[in-house]
Design a protein around this motif. Structure first.
Motif, PDB file in Angstrom:
ATOM      1  N   ARG A   1      -2.181  11.663 -14.171  1.00 47.40           N
ATOM      2  CA  ARG A   1      -2.997  10.493 -14.499  1.00 47.40           C
ATOM      3  C   ARG A   1      -2.505   9.277 -13.719  1.00 47.40           C
ATOM      4  N   GLY A   2      -3.412   8.299 -13.531  1.00 55.36           N
ATOM      5  CA  GLY A   2      -2.991   6.990 -13.043  1.00 55.36           C
ATOM      6  C   GLY A   2      -3.581   6.556 -11.734  1.00 55.36           C
ATOM      7  N   ALA A   3      -3.987   7.486 -10.873  1.00 52.88           N
ATOM      8  CA  ALA A   3      -4.579   7.125  -9.588  1.00 52.88           C
ATOM      9  C   ALA A   3      -5.380   8.308  -9.072  1.00 52.88           C
ATOM     10  N   ALA A   4      -6.480   8.028  -8.438  1.00 49.62           N
ATOM     11  CA  ALA A   4      -7.345   9.086  -7.930  1.00 49.62           C
ATOM     12  C   ALA A   4      -6.719   9.765  -6.720  1.00 49.62           C
TER      13      ALA A   4
ATOM     14  N   HIS B   1       0.854  -1.181   0.000  1.00 48.97           N
ATOM     15  CA  HIS B   1       0.000   0.000   0.000  1.00 48.97           C
ATOM     16  C   HIS B   1       0.900   1.244   0.000  1.00 48.97           C
ATOM     17  N   LEU B   2       0.679   2.119  -0.950  1.00 47.28           N
ATOM     18  CA  LEU B   2       1.482   3.336  -1.067  1.00 47.28           C
ATOM     19  C   LEU B   2       0.590   4.559  -0.925  1.00 47.28           C
ATOM     20  N   GLU B   3       1.206   5.663  -0.506  1.00 48.89           N
ATOM     21  CA  GLU B   3       0.517   6.935  -0.381  1.00 48.89           C
ATOM     22  C   GLU B   3       1.108   7.932  -1.370  1.00 48.89           C
ATOM     23  N   GLN B   4       0.250   8.642  -2.043  1.00 46.50           N
ATOM     24  CA  GLN B   4       0.664   9.679  -2.989  1.00 46.50           C
ATOM     25  C   GLN B   4       0.198  11.029  -2.448  1.00 46.50           C
ATOM     26  N   ARG B   5       1.108  11.985  -2.422  1.00 45.43           N
ATOM     27  CA  ARG B   5       0.775  13.356  -2.001  1.00 45.43           C
ATOM     28  C   ARG B   5       1.426  14.312  -2.984  1.00 45.43           C
ATOM     29  N   ILE B   6       0.651  15.227  -3.506  1.00 49.79           N
ATOM     30  CA  ILE B   6       1.181  16.161  -4.497  1.00 49.79           C
ATOM     31  C   ILE B   6       0.664  17.566  -4.223  1.00 49.79           C
ATOM     32  N   SER B   7       1.592  18.500  -4.153  1.00 47.78           N
ATOM     33  CA  SER B   7       1.245  19.921  -4.050  1.00 47.78           C
ATOM     34  C   SER B   7       1.954  20.645  -5.193  1.00 47.78           C
ATOM     35  N   ILE B   8       1.185  21.260  -6.056  1.00 44.87           N
ATOM     36  CA  ILE B   8       1.685  21.912  -7.263  1.00 44.87           C
ATOM     37  C   ILE B   8       1.746  23.410  -7.005  1.00 44.87           C
ATOM     38  N   ARG B   9       2.936  23.994  -7.163  1.00 47.04           N
ATOM     39  CA  ARG B   9       3.124  25.418  -6.926  1.00 47.04           C
ATOM     40  C   ARG B   9       3.976  25.997  -8.058  1.00 47.04           C
ATOM     41  N   PHE B  10       3.329  26.584  -9.027  1.00 38.68           N
ATOM     42  CA  PHE B  10       4.045  27.168 -10.153  1.00 38.68           C
ATOM     43  C   PHE B  10       4.796  28.445  -9.743  1.00 38.68           C
ATOM     44  N   ASP B  11       5.724  28.861 -10.625  1.00 36.39           N
ATOM     45  CA  ASP B  11       6.417  30.150 -10.492  1.00 36.39           C
ATOM     46  C   ASP B  11       7.118  30.301  -9.147  1.00 36.39           C
TER      47      ASP B  11
ATOM     48  N   LEU C   1      -6.229  14.576 -12.952  1.00 34.49           N
ATOM     49  CA  LEU C   1      -6.229  15.854 -12.248  1.00 34.49           C
ATOM     50  C   LEU C   1      -5.552  16.875 -13.142  1.00 34.49           C
ATOM     51  N   VAL C   2      -6.161  18.021 -13.333  1.00 31.47           N
ATOM     52  CA  VAL C   2      -5.582  19.086 -14.157  1.00 31.47           C
ATOM     53  C   VAL C   2      -5.425  20.335 -13.304  1.00 31.47           C
ATOM     54  N   ALA C   3      -4.216  20.894 -13.293  1.00 32.40           N
ATOM     55  CA  ALA C   3      -3.930  22.103 -12.522  1.00 32.40           C
ATOM     56  C   ALA C   3      -3.346  23.150 -13.454  1.00 32.40           C
ATOM     57  N   MET C   4      -3.757  24.413 -13.282  1.00 34.47           N
ATOM     58  CA  MET C   4      -3.217  25.462 -14.141  1.00 34.47           C
ATOM     59  C   MET C   4      -3.168  26.794 -13.409  1.00 34.47           C
ATOM     60  N   ALA C   5      -2.162  27.571 -13.780  1.00 37.08           N
ATOM     61  CA  ALA C   5      -2.004  28.932 -13.278  1.00 37.08           C
ATOM     62  C   ALA C   5      -1.144  29.690 -14.288  1.00 37.08           C
ATOM     63  N   GLY C   6      -1.642  30.828 -14.753  1.00 34.58           N
ATOM     64  CA  GLY C   6      -0.895  31.604 -15.735  1.00 34.58           C
ATOM     65  C   GLY C   6      -0.611  30.796 -16.979  1.00 34.58           C
TER      66      GLY C   6
ATOM     67  N   GLU D   1      -3.265  20.409  -0.721  1.00 34.84           N
ATOM     68  CA  GLU D   1      -2.528  19.442  -1.507  1.00 34.84           C
ATOM     69  C   GLU D   1      -3.502  18.330  -1.883  1.00 34.84           C
ATOM     70  N   HIS D   2      -3.047  17.406  -2.728  1.00 36.49           N
ATOM     71  CA  HIS D   2      -3.903  16.292  -3.128  1.00 36.49           C
ATOM     72  C   HIS D   2      -3.260  14.990  -2.671  1.00 36.49           C
ATOM     73  N   ARG D   3      -4.120  14.107  -2.119  1.00 37.80           N
ATOM     74  CA  ARG D   3      -3.628  12.860  -1.563  1.00 37.80           C
ATOM     75  C   ARG D   3      -4.439  11.687  -2.116  1.00 37.80           C
ATOM     76  N   GLY D   4      -3.782  10.545  -2.156  1.00 33.56           N
ATOM     77  CA  GLY D   4      -4.468   9.343  -2.610  1.00 33.56           C
ATOM     78  C   GLY D   4      -3.698   8.104  -2.232  1.00 33.56           C
ATOM     79  N   ASP D   5      -4.375   6.971  -2.290  1.00 32.28           N
ATOM     80  CA  ASP D   5      -3.768   5.678  -1.986  1.00 32.28           C
ATOM     81  C   ASP D   5      -3.595   4.873  -3.263  1.00 32.28           C
ATOM     82  N   LEU D   6      -2.597   4.004  -3.231  1.00 33.95           N
ATOM     83  CA  LEU D   6      -2.289   3.162  -4.390  1.00 33.95           C
ATOM     84  C   LEU D   6      -1.841   1.804  -3.860  1.00 33.95           C
ATOM     85  N   THR D   7      -2.409   0.736  -4.394  1.00 32.68           N
ATOM     86  CA  THR D   7      -2.068  -0.615  -3.943  1.00 32.68           C
ATOM     87  C   THR D   7      -1.610  -1.448  -5.125  1.00 32.68           C
ATOM     88  N   VAL D   8      -0.509  -2.178  -4.954  1.00 32.76           N
ATOM     89  CA  VAL D   8      -0.037  -3.105  -5.981  1.00 32.76           C
ATOM     90  C   VAL D   8       0.218  -4.462  -5.338  1.00 32.76           C
ATOM     91  N   VAL D   9      -0.062  -5.513  -6.092  1.00 34.83           N
ATOM     92  CA  VAL D   9       0.246  -6.874  -5.668  1.00 34.83           C
ATOM     93  C   VAL D   9       1.367  -7.400  -6.549  1.00 34.83           C
TER      94      VAL D   9
END
Length: 596
Positions: free
Chosen positions: A157-160, A116-126, A145-150, A167-175
């Motif tokens: 893509r790939g996981a919710a 079980h993996l955790e994904q966390r992403i915070s996008i900060r342009f400029d 997920l699409v993010a835009m500024a200026g 920020e955006h968080r999600g879980d990912l599981t692989v066997v």
């Protein structure tokens, strides 16, 4: 994270730094010297990052590159599961470049059990000034997920993921046996979202390109693997569209933790690029020399009086230095700087560095283009016009200019290579005038740059400087010249601490800056070469082994190393450190001295 905790991803256009904890904390898009999208390296998580790691906090990690590539394989092991994350930036420099997108892929591979993996992403342009507008698109089976500024936009893509505290968080599981792909794509915000990648095809193409390039490296010897990785890093810092060679992938990683010695190194120093090119030339890459020469022609076009010592990756001249006061800096080292004021300095050695390298390329078989020799003649004219002018020197001091001995030697080398071009290759030029200037400089250096039997940092000084180790490398004197041997003795006495060399003594005030700095890695590699060519073989090999051991687990070196705290210091990966490593390794293989 420590500086050595980071690994490099590259597509020869930009680069990302990935920590041992699976967090991408530095990424500028779409180019290496663009504004950051993930800037957590110079602050914290709120300044942008993309983390992917197991939910189990006790999971252990190892990592490596996939053979001679920049496909990074991070292996996570918990009590009952094993998974790998394969990070890479798709690359195919031999094909047409689509400047409308830049991609980064994180492939998760289940190896054993269920992870079980955790994904966390915070996008900060400029540089973390712009928090984007974010929207969820796609479907439950194909989340996006699409993010835009200026002007900037990203698609993930790939996981919710879902929004939590900016920020955006999600879980990912692989066997075991399962593969999940996460794709991050930058694109101009006024365009439609690009189509997803065929990850299998891109991964195969990227692996093949890097491995094919590495397989052409001409090198045999004890340090073969170290040299290959260093040359790969130098290639990763070379923009495949323009030919510009960046000095490092980062800005403002401190030379003095908590201090002000924080500089932006994401640009093309003519000196560093020339030396990098020479390292590549020595290992079979003549075509890159041709591309860099064309870059040089474009960058310095016009009046030689307007010559800069550094440019942007495409030859841009405006590199105005400014402070980014909203970023706290790595290890609270402020200010964070964007741009570099050294672009406006006069550094007298630069023309010599360029001409020595172009002379080496000529000797290696690079044919003259329509404008290449006229360019060299113009650079020599410029050097002659600056003959009486003091400079800021190799180390870009921000104090008063001086007649630095190394700079004067490199001016000597410039005219020496001009004379050789006429005498040995039949090119045209005022050879008698160049010969006179060369001989005048030698006489001047022999008198003004020597005291008590050793070369000095600058005329009138009794200090020494590690750059003096470069004098034999350009043929000004023999490595065993009594003055050179005495200089080495003085350098060992005053600049060596804990077995590594400082550039110069900062306490003299010559550089005009407060604070101190750590030993500069390139200088110690220069000492390896000096030892090797003067019969101090055991000391040369011992120092080389120690320096190579300072690389991190994936072979990267920053600018400096603090032997007290036992950690890397300064911008990373540093071209100057790696090219000096390559030359030192070559020197250990030779039985006699070979000047550049």
């Amino acid at each position: 994270m420590r500086i050595e905790d980071y690994a490099l991803l590259s597509n020869c256009r930009t680069a990302a730094l990935v920590s041992r904890e699976g967090s991408i904390d530095w990424l500028c898009l779409p180019r290496l010297d663009s504004a950051s999208t993930f800037g957590g390296l110079l602050g914290d998580d709120s300044h942008g990052r993309w983390s992917l790691r197991p939910a189990d906090p006790d999971a252990t990690v190892t990592r490596r590159y996939d053979d001679d590539t920049f496909v990074l394989i991070t292996r996570w092991e918990s009590a009952d599961a094993v998974a790998e994350v394969h990070d890479f930036m798709p690359i195919d420099p031999d094909a047409a470049v689509d400047i409308r997108r830049t991609d980064l892929v994180r492939r998760v591979v289940g190896v054993q059990g269920t992870m079980h993996l955790e994904q966390r992403i915070s996008i900060r342009f400029d540089y973390a000034r712009a928090m984007p507008w974010v929207r969820q698109t796609g479907s439950a089976h194909h989340p996006r997920l699409v993010a835009m500024a200026g002007p900037d936009a990203l698609a993930l893509r790939g996981a919710a993921v879902k929004a939590v505290d900016h920020e955006h968080r999600g879980d990912l599981t692989v066997v075991a046996g399962e593969v999940r792909d996460l794709q991050l794509t930058w694109f101009p915000s006024h365009l439609d979202v690009p189509e997803p990648l065929d990850v299998d095809a891109e991964l195969e193409r990227t692996r093949a390109w890097w491995q094919d390039w590495a397989d052409t490296i001409e090198h045999d010897g004890r340090h073969h693997d170290v040299v290959v990785r260093s040359l790969l890093i130098l290639r990763a810092l070379t923009n495949h569209e323009t030919g510009g060679i960046a000095a490092a992938a980062t800005t403002s990683l401190p030379e003095d933790f908590g201090g002000e010695r924080n500089w932006d190194y994401r640009y093309v120093w003519l000196r560093d690029a020339a030396l990098t090119l020479e390292a590549l030339l020595d290992h079979g890459f003549l075509a890159l020399a041709d591309r860099w020469r064309e870059w040089l022609l474009r960058a310095v076009a016009g009046d030689p009086a307007d010559l800069q010592i550094m440019y942007g990756l495409a030859g841009e001249r405006d590199l105005t230095e400014r402070e980014v006061d909203w970023l706290p800096g790595f290890a609270a080292s402020a200010p964070v700087r964007i741009g570099n004021g050294a672009a406006a300095q006069y550094q007298a050695d630069v023309v010599g560095e360029v001409l020595v390298t172009l002379s080496a390329a000529r000797s290696a078989g690079l044919e003259e283009s329509k404008f290449s020799w006229p360019l060299e003649r113009q650079l020599l004219r410029f050097a002659a016009e600056q003959l009486e002018r003091p400079d800021q020197g190799l180390w870009e001091i921000r104090g008063d200019p001086h007649m630095f001995t190394h700079s004067r030697v490199m001016m000597w080398a410039a005219f020496d290579r001009g004379v050789r071009a006429v005498e040995e290759f039949g090119l045209d030029g005022p050879v008698q005038r160049w010969r006179e200037l060369r001989d005048r400089l030698r006489s001047e250096i022999d008198h003004g740059g020597v005291t008590d039997g050793y070369f000095t940092q600058y005329y009138g000084s009794s200090e020494v400087d590690a750059s003096l180790l470069l004098l034999p490398q350009v043929g000004f004197c023999a490595p065993d010249d009594p003055r050179m041997l005495r200089t080495v003795e003085r350098i060992e006495q005053t600049l060596m601490h804990d077995g590594l060399l400082h550039r110069y003594r900062t306490g003299t005030g010559v550089d005009g800056l407060a604070g101190d700095e750590s030993p500069f890695l390139a200088c110690s590699f220069w000492l390896v070469e000096q030892y090797a060519v003067t019969g101090r073989d055991d000391e040369a090999q011992e120092l080389m082994d120690r320096l190579c051991a300072l690389r991190n687990d994936v072979g990267m070196l920053s600018e400096e190393y603090d032997p007290v705290q036992e950690r890397q210091v300064g911008n990373t990966p540093q071209a100057f450190s790696h090219l000096a490593l390559v030359r030192a390794a070559d020197a250990l293989m030779r039985t006699e001295h070979r000047p550049r």
